[in-house]
Write an enzyme that holds these catalytic residues in place. Structure first.
Site, PDB file in Angstrom:
ATOM      1  N   ARG A   1    -141.215  92.078 -24.208  1.00 61.84           N
ATOM      2  CA  ARG A   1    -142.005  92.473 -25.371  1.00 61.84           C
ATOM      3  C   ARG A   1    -143.334  91.728 -25.351  1.00 61.84           C
ATOM      4  NH1 ARG A   1    -141.746  90.734 -31.515  1.00 61.84           N
ATOM      5  NH2 ARG A   1    -143.476  92.046 -32.181  1.00 61.84           N
TER       6      ARG A   1
ATOM      7  N   HIS B   1    -150.598  92.347 -32.957  1.00 60.34           N
ATOM      8  CA  HIS B   1    -149.961  91.073 -33.295  1.00 60.34           C
ATOM      9  C   HIS B   1    -151.038  90.165 -33.883  1.00 60.34           C
ATOM     10  CE1 HIS B   1    -146.233  88.499 -32.344  1.00 60.34           C
ATOM     11  NE2 HIS B   1    -147.031  87.745 -33.100  1.00 60.34           N
TER      12      HIS B   1
ATOM     13  N   GLU C   1    -144.790  92.083 -37.800  1.00 62.86           N
ATOM     14  CA  GLU C   1    -144.728  91.282 -39.017  1.00 62.86           C
ATOM     15  C   GLU C   1    -145.911  91.478 -39.965  1.00 62.86           C
ATOM     16  OE1 GLU C   1    -142.138  87.584 -37.089  1.00 62.86           O
ATOM     17  OE2 GLU C   1    -144.167  87.212 -37.859  1.00 62.86           O
TER      18      GLU C   1
ATOM     19  N   ASN D   1    -137.217  90.272 -36.876  1.00 61.64           N
ATOM     20  CA  ASN D   1    -137.602  88.930 -36.453  1.00 61.64           C
ATOM     21  C   ASN D   1    -137.009  87.952 -37.451  1.00 61.64           C
ATOM     22  OD1 ASN D   1    -139.154  90.389 -34.666  1.00 61.64           O
ATOM     23  ND2 ASN D   1    -141.124  89.664 -35.420  1.00 61.64           N
TER      24      ASN D   1
ATOM     25  N   TYR E   1    -136.175  83.828 -38.468  1.00 62.66           N
ATOM     26  CA  TYR E   1    -136.340  82.397 -38.246  1.00 62.66           C
ATOM     27  C   TYR E   1    -135.584  81.542 -39.257  1.00 62.66           C
ATOM     28  CZ  TYR E   1    -139.744  83.616 -34.728  1.00 62.66           C
ATOM     29  OH  TYR E   1    -140.321  84.130 -33.601  1.00 62.66           O
TER      30      TYR E   1
ATOM     31  N   GLU F   1    -137.467  89.083 -32.376  1.00 64.38           N
ATOM     32  CA  GLU F   1    -137.867  87.681 -32.221  1.00 64.38           C
ATOM     33  C   GLU F   1    -136.788  86.797 -32.818  1.00 64.38           C
ATOM     34  OE1 GLU F   1    -141.640  86.314 -33.697  1.00 64.38           O
ATOM     35  OE2 GLU F   1    -142.692  88.101 -33.000  1.00 64.38           O
TER      36      GLU F   1
END
Length: 440
Positions: free
Chosen positions: A77, A121, A166, A287, A289, A349
């Site tokens: 990616r 991005h 995002e 994604n 985290y 991610e």
């Protein structure tokens, strides 16, 4: 659960982004991006660092692709730099920029790796920001044209497409609180940027499909929400932050509507765009985290919530609490919330930063990262066992890189970068991931 197993067709990958690794910001006809401007602004980036060289992927991509081939990933990616393809975000494409990505994609494909292309991005051309950026509807229109250019040129090689990475981060960090480029502090008045990015997503999906793209999805950063207590006030604050950082980006794409909390902050006529935004998707990229803590706002707080730190968990060097079961809970919650409207999911991610150093033996012993990835894959497997259709997992990131306002100190890579010599050193986690891919 120990040593989770995954289906043989499960897709293993790594992720990067152009601005964080390419460097060569003044080469090949590339234009200025908002991040170039931001890094040149005093006080915005830790230690006054910049991305003019970064990991020098622009010149060293062959070496990096060889590392990916050694790793054995099925997919890579990467992102296209909008200002490298359209220096001002409009008009005729830059031939040198297209040629660079031709060479990159050809080599990725020759290595037997499937490219996953992200169109945006966060590196918005500065010329578009000067005209209003994501606060302007015109930027969404320009993005649709850019998507057509990239799709027509590269759809024969890119296997999976992600229009925007995002958008929540662009809206909140870039336009609401100013920690990221372009550095605006509009608070809830930044919400039009969410809508125009969602519109850009829908226009790009249409353009990519018209160009022959076979698999188009998205990649949104999502967090499970943890209210500070069970009080009605804290729960209401939790619903607000869930709407703001999760549902404002998932609901329009998957359900064709916005959560009620944000409607009053959207631009006039937004509802007319919802059919364009809600294009059918082939996959949904998550994604992950960390969870987000929240409480009712204190006196004088202009927002309907107050963010709280998640305590009681180990931390990464990027100040993120390590909460693997948050990923399981997030995936199961999405499955329950969106049901038949949720397409197959990819973890686009997931990763962590630690103080990785090259030891005297020449290796980078990052056991903490191995433990992080292993525990999060256990969470993915648990979500799959609970009925979530997860098809693949991309580690963030292939290599250490420029970590936005925090500069080069946070190291997220499976490959260590010496920023003085640009030497690449695969970390112990690289070997661990390679063994996982080979043996399941």
């Amino acid at each position: 659960m120990e040593n989770p197993t995954f289906p043989s067709e499960f897709l293993w990958g790594v992720s990067t982004s152009a601005f964080q690794i390419e460097g060569a910001t003044g080469e090949g006809g590339r234009g200025q991006s908002i991040w170039d401007t931001f890094t040149e602004t005093e006080g915005k980036i830790a230690r006054a660092e910049h991305a003019k060289v970064a990991a020098d992927h622009f010149h060293r991509y062959s070496e990096d692709i060889a590392l990916m081939a050694e790793l054995g990933v099925g997919a890579y990616r990467m992102s296209f730099a909008w200002p490298r393809i359209q220096p001002d975000g409009d008009g005729k494409p830059n031939a040198e920029g297209l040629a660079f990505y031709d060479k990159l994609l050809d080599e990725v494909c020759a290595a037997g790796i499937a490219p996953t292309g992200t169109l945006f991005h966060w590196d918005l051309p500065q010329a578009l920001e000067d005209k209003g950026g994501w606060l302007a509807r015109d930027t969404a229109e320009r993005f649709g044209e850019y998507a057509a250019i990239v799709g027509e040129r590269f759809s024969d090689r890119v296997k999976m497409w992600i229009p925007l990475n995002e958008p929540m981060v662009m809206s909140i960090f870039g336009y609401a609180i100013g920690e990221y480029a372009p550095g605006k502090t509009l608070l809830l008045d930044a919400l039009p940027t969410a809508h125009y990015q969602n519109l850009a997503h829908g226009l790009a999906v249409q353009a990519l499909r018209a160009a022959g793209a076979s698999s188009v999805g998205t990649a949104n950063n999502h967090s499970p929400i943890w209210p500070a207590s069970d009080s009605p006030e804290d729960k209401a604050a939790g619903e607000w932050i869930d709407a703001l950082i999760n549902r404002t980006y998932a609901d329009p794409v998957l359900l064709g509507r916005y959560p009620e909390q944000v409607v009053a902050h959207l631009p006039a006529g937004f509802a007319d765009d919802l059919p364009t935004i809600a294009q059918p998707l082939d996959f949904y990229g998550v994604n992950y985290y960390e969870p987000q803590g929240v409480a009712a706002p204190g006196e004088g707080n202009p927002l309907p919530f107050e963010l709280r730190a998640i305590e009681g968990y180990p931390m990464t060097t990027n100040d993120s609490p390590i909460v693997p079961h948050g990923l399981r809970d997030l995936l199961v919650g999405f499955h329950e919330r969106y049901r038949e409207h949720l397409p197959p999911v990819y973890i686009t991610e997931n990763g962590c930063s630690f103080d990785d150093v090259v030891a005297e033996d020449g290796h980078v012993h990052d056991q903490e990262r191995i433990d992080f990835l292993d525990s999060h894959l256990v969470a993915v497997r648990e979500a799959m066992d609970a009925g979530v259709d997860v098809r693949g997992y991309f580690v963030w990131s292939l290599m250490d890189n420029f970590e936005w306002s925090k500069g080069y100190q946070p190291r997220f890579g499976l490959v260590h970068i010496d920023y003085e010599t640009l030497k690449r050193t695969p970390k112990d986690s690289f070997g661990w991931y390679r063994a996982l891919i080979r043996h399941g």
